[in-house]
Design a protein around this motif. Structure first.
Motif, short mmCIF file in Angstrom:
data_model
loop_
_atom_site.label_atom_id
_atom_site.label_comp_id
_atom_site.label_asym_id
_atom_site.label_seq_id
_atom_site.Cartn_x
_atom_site.Cartn_y
_atom_site.Cartn_z
N THR A 78 0.84 -1.20 0.00
CA THR A 78 0.00 0.00 0.00
C THR A 78 0.87 1.25 0.00
O THR A 78 0.61 2.22 -0.72
N LEU A 79 1.91 1.22 0.80
CA LEU A 79 2.83 2.35 0.88
C LEU A 79 3.47 2.64 -0.47
O LEU A 79 3.50 3.78 -0.94
N LEU A 107 2.77 6.31 -2.47
CA LEU A 107 3.76 7.34 -2.18
C LEU A 107 3.85 8.40 -3.27
O LEU A 107 3.86 9.60 -2.99
N VAL A 108 3.94 7.97 -4.52
CA VAL A 108 4.06 8.95 -5.61
C VAL A 108 2.79 9.79 -5.75
O VAL A 108 2.86 11.02 -5.82
N PRO A 109 1.57 9.19 -5.78
CA PRO A 109 0.37 10.03 -5.84
C PRO A 109 0.23 10.94 -4.63
O PRO A 109 -0.24 12.08 -4.76
N ALA A 149 -2.58 11.73 11.45
CA ALA A 149 -3.85 11.41 12.11
C ALA A 149 -4.34 10.03 11.71
O ALA A 149 -4.74 9.22 12.57
N VAL A 150 -4.30 9.71 10.41
CA VAL A 150 -4.75 8.40 9.93
C VAL A 150 -3.86 7.29 10.49
O VAL A 150 -4.35 6.24 10.95
N PHE A 151 -2.54 7.51 10.46
CA PHE A 151 -1.59 6.51 10.95
C PHE A 151 -1.84 6.20 12.43
O PHE A 151 -1.82 5.04 12.85
N ALA A 194 -0.89 2.13 6.41
CA ALA A 194 0.04 2.47 5.33
C ALA A 194 -0.43 3.68 4.54
O ALA A 194 0.39 4.46 4.05
N ALA A 195 -1.76 3.85 4.39
CA ALA A 195 -2.26 5.04 3.69
C ALA A 195 -1.85 6.30 4.43
O ALA A 195 -1.44 7.31 3.82
#
Length: 485
Positions: A84-85, A89-91, A110-112, A136-137
């Motif tokens: 997922t990472l 990462l690029v986008p 916050a999500v992590f 991972a997002a």
């Protein structure tokens, strides 16, 4: 009417709060060392991300026992996160370049942090893997912006030092991960391995709000290349699924070949898409810069060498009867050496030594360390000094490698460049996990000698030496050209 206007005004205020980057307080912004405060804040994310990466490998044994599954199944706690990472990462970097690096960095934290709490409460292996995808997002939003925030905050002449500090924070997270992970797993259980991220994340969110600068140079927001993102995700996921399937998952041989074929086809389609898209996900012109392309290969090689032992050493040592705590303490030598070199090299090595020469010096050191592990028994007494040497080499290589890449990328694309750097790191990390799991599986099935497990790591070390040598040749050519003028 007045009520409607009040409602619309309230919505605008909330929209501004959620989508606008807040300026730092004047008292912080005007300080001469304000850029160091920004770098220090980014180090929280660097520390947290790598702590999580290294700490998770110590949970494999407990997860296999609790969820009654194989090592190839448990490795997806790491691989789902890494895949997922890599895909995001690029986008994430592109979005940050357009909408604000500070804004997306804080959303990522916050999500992590929320996902880390969810991982600690996961009722099953499938739920844990799903929460790791969510985690991972958030990490992608953090990591895609971390290098960019450092390079845009620090003065150009201090960039390598700032990146060295960031690399040291990553190494500190790696160094503490095995020890903290071993202690937590041995005492409180594997769930606390994820729970430890929560207080760090809350502190970093507050610090980031007040200490990180707003984005000055932005690219124009444009249509997002969702097709490119899909092809990239399919290519990376299929490739690592193929390696994982060969590592012990109950998948027939034809399916493994189909996965690799799918990875190759999606990769080819991604490149074609990026060449033809009006607004590509990845600007291929960046990869035509020799420093960038060679540097990314070096970044992937370095992180494969760094993370391969983080999977292999706990498995080998616990199989010998050592505790998770002892395995974690021995493994600490690798990231501790990394941290020492990342922070000390800029002071100890001559300033005239180019990034290419520093890369070559570090790559030779960690390749020699990996080769030494072919000849010595994999015991605590031998592993500690050899892993420390590998860490010193990687700590010399990585900051110089990152500085050279980012120096060759325009400031307006620094988020995309940072995403590229971290994407290749993620690929290297994922390959380190997958290839070592594969070699452990083959060694168990075919009676291969333990030393053969390090072959893939040695080969990647050699490739990093070759990359650094190519850079060295480029530097020498440039020097001769300038002298001729």
């Amino acid at each position: 009417m007045a009520t409607r206007m009040s409602s619309e005004s309230s919505k605008r205020r909330w929209s501004a709060v959620l989508t606008a980057e807040r300026a730092r307080p004047e008292g912080i912004r005007s300080r001469p060392n304000a850029w160091w405060l920004a770098v220090g804040t980014v180090c929280f994310g660097a520390f947290m991300g790598q702590l999580d990466a290294s700490i998770v490998t110590l949970t494999y044994g407990s997860l296999r026992t609790e969820f009654h599954t194989s090592l190839a199944g448990v490795e997806w706690v790491s691989l789902a996160y890494l895949l997922t990472l890599v895909a995001l990462l690029v986008p994430a970097g592109r979005l940050a370049d357009a909408h604000g690096r500070k804004l997306l960095y804080l959303y990522g934290f916050a999500v992590f942090t929320l996902a880390s709490a969810a991982c600690g409460l996961a009722p099953s292996l499938a739920a844990l893997v799903a929460f790791r995808v969510m985690q991972a997002a958030g990490a992608a939003l953090m990591q895609a912006n971390s290098v960019a925030l450092v390079t845009t905050s620090a003065p150009r002449e201090r960039m390598r030092s700032a990146l060295g500090v960031q690399a040291a924070a990553q190494a500190l997270g790696l160094a503490l991960g095995p020890t903290v992970g071993g202690a937590l797993v041995s005492t409180l259980g594997w769930r606390w391995v994820f729970g430890v991220n929560v207080p760090i994340g809350l502190i970093a969110l507050v610090g980031g709000h007040y200490l990180l600068p707003r984005t000055r140079a932005r690219t124009k927001a444009a249509a997002f290349d969702w097709a490119g993102l899909g092809l990239l995700a399919v290519a990376t996921t299929s490739a690592l699924l193929g390696v994982s399937a060969a590592s012990g998952l109950p998948v027939p041989g034809w399916a493994v070949l189909a996965l690799f074929a799918m990875a190759g086809g999606a990769g080819w389609g991604f490149v074609r898409r990026q060449r033809r898209a009006a607004v590509p996900l990845l600007d291929l012109a960046l990869l035509r810069v020799r420093t960038v392309s060679f540097g990314l290969v070096g970044a992937m090689s370095g992180y494969l060498v760094l993370f391969g032992p983080l999977v292999l050493v706990p498995v080998v040592l616990t199989a010998q009867g050592n505790s998770e705590l002892a395995a974690g303490a021995a493994l600490t030598a690798l990231p501790a050496g990394f941290a020492l070199a990342a922070t000390g090299c800029d002071r100890l090595l001559p300033r005239s030594l180019t990034d290419a020469r520093r890369c070559l010096l570090g790559a030779v050191a960690f390749t020699l360390a990996m080769a030494a592990l072919q000849a010595v028994p994999l015991t605590l007494a031998w592993l500690v000094p050899v892993l420390a040497l590998a860490g010193l080499g990687l700590g010399t290589f990585t900051p110089a490698n990152n500085a050279a890449i980012m120096s060759a990328i325009p400031a307006r694309s620094s988020g995309t460049g940072g995403g590229l750097v971290n994407m290749t790191r993620g690929l290297g990390t994922a390959l380190g996990v997958a290839l070592v799991t594969l070699t452990l599986h083959l060694a168990a099935d075919g009676g291969a000698e333990a030393g053969a497990r390090w072959s893939a790591l040695i080969l990647t070390g050699v490739s990093a030496v070759a990359v650094a040598s190519a850079w060295l040749g480029t530097d020498q050519d440039a020097t001769r050209t300038q002298s001729a003028r």
